[in-house]
Every structure is written in C-alpha cells, then in structure tokens.
Design a protein around this motif. Structure first.
Motif, PDB file in Angstrom:
ATOM      1  N   ARG A  12      -9.403  27.429 -13.907  1.00  0.00           N
ATOM      2  CA  ARG A  12      -8.634  28.037 -14.993  1.00  0.00           C
ATOM      3  C   ARG A  12      -7.171  27.606 -14.998  1.00  0.00           C
ATOM      4  NH1 ARG A  12      -9.700  32.426 -11.484  1.00  0.00           N
ATOM      5  NH2 ARG A  12     -11.418  32.989 -12.821  1.00  0.00           N
ATOM      6  N   ASP A  13      -6.789  26.700 -14.131  1.00  0.00           N
ATOM      7  CA  ASP A  13      -5.378  26.374 -13.960  1.00  0.00           C
ATOM      8  C   ASP A  13      -5.015  24.948 -14.377  1.00  0.00           C
ATOM      9  OD1 ASP A  13      -4.888  28.927 -12.890  1.00  0.00           O
ATOM     10  OD2 ASP A  13      -5.491  28.267 -10.903  1.00  0.00           O
ATOM     11  N   GLU A  15      -3.435  23.758 -16.945  1.00  0.00           N
ATOM     12  CA  GLU A  15      -2.062  23.577 -17.416  1.00  0.00           C
ATOM     13  C   GLU A  15      -1.073  23.597 -16.259  1.00  0.00           C
ATOM     14  OE1 GLU A  15       1.170  25.261 -20.663  1.00  0.00           O
ATOM     15  OE2 GLU A  15      -0.749  26.303 -20.453  1.00  0.00           O
ATOM     16  N   THR A  35      -5.868  25.646 -27.148  1.00  0.00           N
ATOM     17  CA  THR A  35      -6.406  26.951 -26.802  1.00  0.00           C
ATOM     18  C   THR A  35      -7.825  27.110 -27.341  1.00  0.00           C
ATOM     19  OG1 THR A  35      -5.388  27.941 -28.750  1.00  0.00           O
ATOM     20  CG2 THR A  35      -4.132  28.022 -26.682  1.00  0.00           C
ATOM     21  N   ASP A  39     -14.021  33.230 -27.380  1.00  0.00           N
ATOM     22  CA  ASP A  39     -14.304  33.457 -25.970  1.00  0.00           C
ATOM     23  C   ASP A  39     -15.256  32.372 -25.474  1.00  0.00           C
ATOM     24  OD1 ASP A  39     -12.806  35.748 -26.230  1.00  0.00           O
ATOM     25  OD2 ASP A  39     -14.475  37.136 -25.979  1.00  0.00           O
ATOM     26  N   GLY A  43     -13.333  32.354 -19.848  1.00  0.00           N
ATOM     27  CA  GLY A  43     -12.085  32.524 -20.578  1.00  0.00           C
ATOM     28  C   GLY A  43     -12.243  33.261 -21.883  1.00  0.00           C
ATOM     29  N   LYS A  44     -11.121  33.561 -22.479  1.00  0.00           N
ATOM     30  CA  LYS A  44     -11.061  34.326 -23.727  1.00  0.00           C
ATOM     31  C   LYS A  44     -10.422  33.499 -24.837  1.00  0.00           C
ATOM     32  CE  LYS A  44     -12.293  38.343 -21.890  1.00  0.00           C
ATOM     33  NZ  LYS A  44     -13.671  38.681 -22.021  1.00  0.00           N
ATOM     34  N   LYS A  45     -10.684  33.909 -26.060  1.00  0.00           N
ATOM     35  CA  LYS A  45     -10.035  33.308 -27.216  1.00  0.00           C
ATOM     36  C   LYS A  45      -8.521  33.290 -26.972  1.00  0.00           C
ATOM     37  CE  LYS A  45      -9.257  33.895 -32.138  1.00  0.00           C
ATOM     38  NZ  LYS A  45      -9.561  34.662 -33.343  1.00  0.00           N
ATOM     39  N   ASP A  47      -6.935  31.515 -24.703  1.00  0.00           N
ATOM     40  CA  ASP A  47      -6.625  30.935 -23.387  1.00  0.00           C
ATOM     41  C   ASP A  47      -6.547  29.416 -23.504  1.00  0.00           C
ATOM     42  OD1 ASP A  47      -6.804  33.456 -22.262  1.00  0.00           O
ATOM     43  OD2 ASP A  47      -8.699  33.084 -21.219  1.00  0.00           O
ATOM     44  N   ALA A  48      -5.766  28.800 -22.629  1.00  0.00           N
ATOM     45  CA  ALA A  48      -5.735  27.331 -22.582  1.00  0.00           C
ATOM     46  C   ALA A  48      -7.134  26.841 -22.223  1.00  0.00           C
ATOM     47  CB  ALA A  48      -4.725  26.847 -21.563  1.00  0.00           C
ATOM     48  N   LEU A  49      -7.700  26.002 -23.061  1.00  0.00           N
ATOM     49  CA  LEU A  49      -9.026  25.441 -22.822  1.00  0.00           C
ATOM     50  C   LEU A  49      -8.923  24.016 -22.301  1.00  0.00           C
ATOM     51  CD1 LEU A  49     -12.111  25.686 -22.975  1.00  0.00           C
ATOM     52  CD2 LEU A  49     -11.947  24.939 -25.372  1.00  0.00           C
ATOM     53  N   ASN A  64     -10.435  23.677 -18.576  1.00  0.00           N
ATOM     54  CA  ASN A  64     -10.602  24.947 -17.878  1.00  0.00           C
ATOM     55  C   ASN A  64     -12.038  25.418 -18.102  1.00  0.00           C
ATOM     56  OD1 ASN A  64      -8.042  25.347 -16.733  1.00  0.00           O
ATOM     57  ND2 ASN A  64      -7.221  26.060 -18.676  1.00  0.00           N
TER      58      ASN A  64
END
Length: 158
Positions: A12-13, A15, A35, A39, A43-45, A47-49, A64
């Motif tokens: 998830r990191d 970025e 982003t 969802d 992750g969620k809507k 969030d950086a994808l 991510n």
C-alpha cells in the motif's frame, strides 16, 4: 506512455516508496499518482492505486495491490557507482531508512524491493575475466556493502 514500463507491486506504500527513490537517486522523479475510482482489494475509492515514477531514468509503475505478492530477490535494481562515497550514500540511504543489508552488495529497502549497489570497479573486474575476476569475486563474496578499496586491491592481486 512508454512502450515498456517496470511494474512493481506494493502492499500500500507505492507513493511513499516512489518519493523516496526520487529523492535518493539521480534522474528519478514521481510523475503521477492515480487514485482508485472504486474500492478495491486492499484499498478504498480515492486511495493511491498507481504511481508513475522513474528510477535513474527507468520508467516504473508502482501498484498498490495489497499483500498478496511481496517483492523477492528475483527482481532488483542494480545501481552502478563510481566510488566508495557514492556506494556509501546509496547503501546508507536504503539501509538507514528501514532497509536491511544482504550479501555481495545487495540490500533490501523497507518496502521489500531489492537493490544491488555495485561499484563500477567490481563490474570491470568481472569483465576482465581470468585471475583478476576470480580475486575480485572472492573478495566480494566476503562483503555485505562493497568495499571499493578491497576490490581494487584484489584486482591488483594484493
């Protein structure tokens, strides 16, 4: 868009990792953060994808994607260095930022990505072949971070 881009899977990191690489290595930058439109697993809507970035001029995409596919030594960046100062700078940046040392010039950053911090003198010794390569290789096998002076001494037979 580049014809070929390295896609690196992050939990998830992406970025945070891309910004660290851009601040650490020359010819590196973060060019876009995309982003998630909805969802997604991990992750969620909003969030950086994905994160578009370069490392030493090499185009990359950080994804991510969640914890399913951690990094392994099967992929690494090899960074050529000119001297001990440059070797130390990159090594210390990676290891000192939550990473860990490995053997023979390899280290792993805190996101699990593997790096080979490789002084040019070692690459040149290996290209020379014969006894010079064997001596440099044997010296390298005893090291974690590469010691340029020790490799140079081994190349000379000392």
């Amino acid at each position: 868009m580049n014809k070929n881009t390295i896609c690196l899977w992050f939990d998830r990191d992406a970025e945070e990792a891309a910004r660290f690489y851009a601040a650490t290595f020359p010819d590196s930058e973060v060019t876009a953060v995309r982003t998630a439109p909805t969802d997604f697993p991990g992750g969620k809507k909003g969030d950086a994808l994905t994160v578009e970035f370069t490392v030493c001029g090499i185009p990359c995409l950080g994804l991510n994607g969640g914890p399913s596919f951690p990094q392994t030594e099967a992929f690494s960046f090899q960074i050529a260095t000119d001297d001990q100062e440059e070797t130390d700078r990159y090594w210390n940046a990676i290891v000192g930022n939550g990473g860990e040392e490995s053997a023979c010039g390899w280290c792993r950053d805190k996101w699990g990505l593997n790096w080979q911090i490789t002084p040019r003198t070692l690459t040149e010794a290996m290209a020379a072949g014969g006894d010079e390569a064997a001596r440099a290789f044997e010296a390298m096998m005893q090291m974690r971070k590469i010691d340029v002076a020790a490799i140079d001494a081994a190349r000379r037979g000392g």
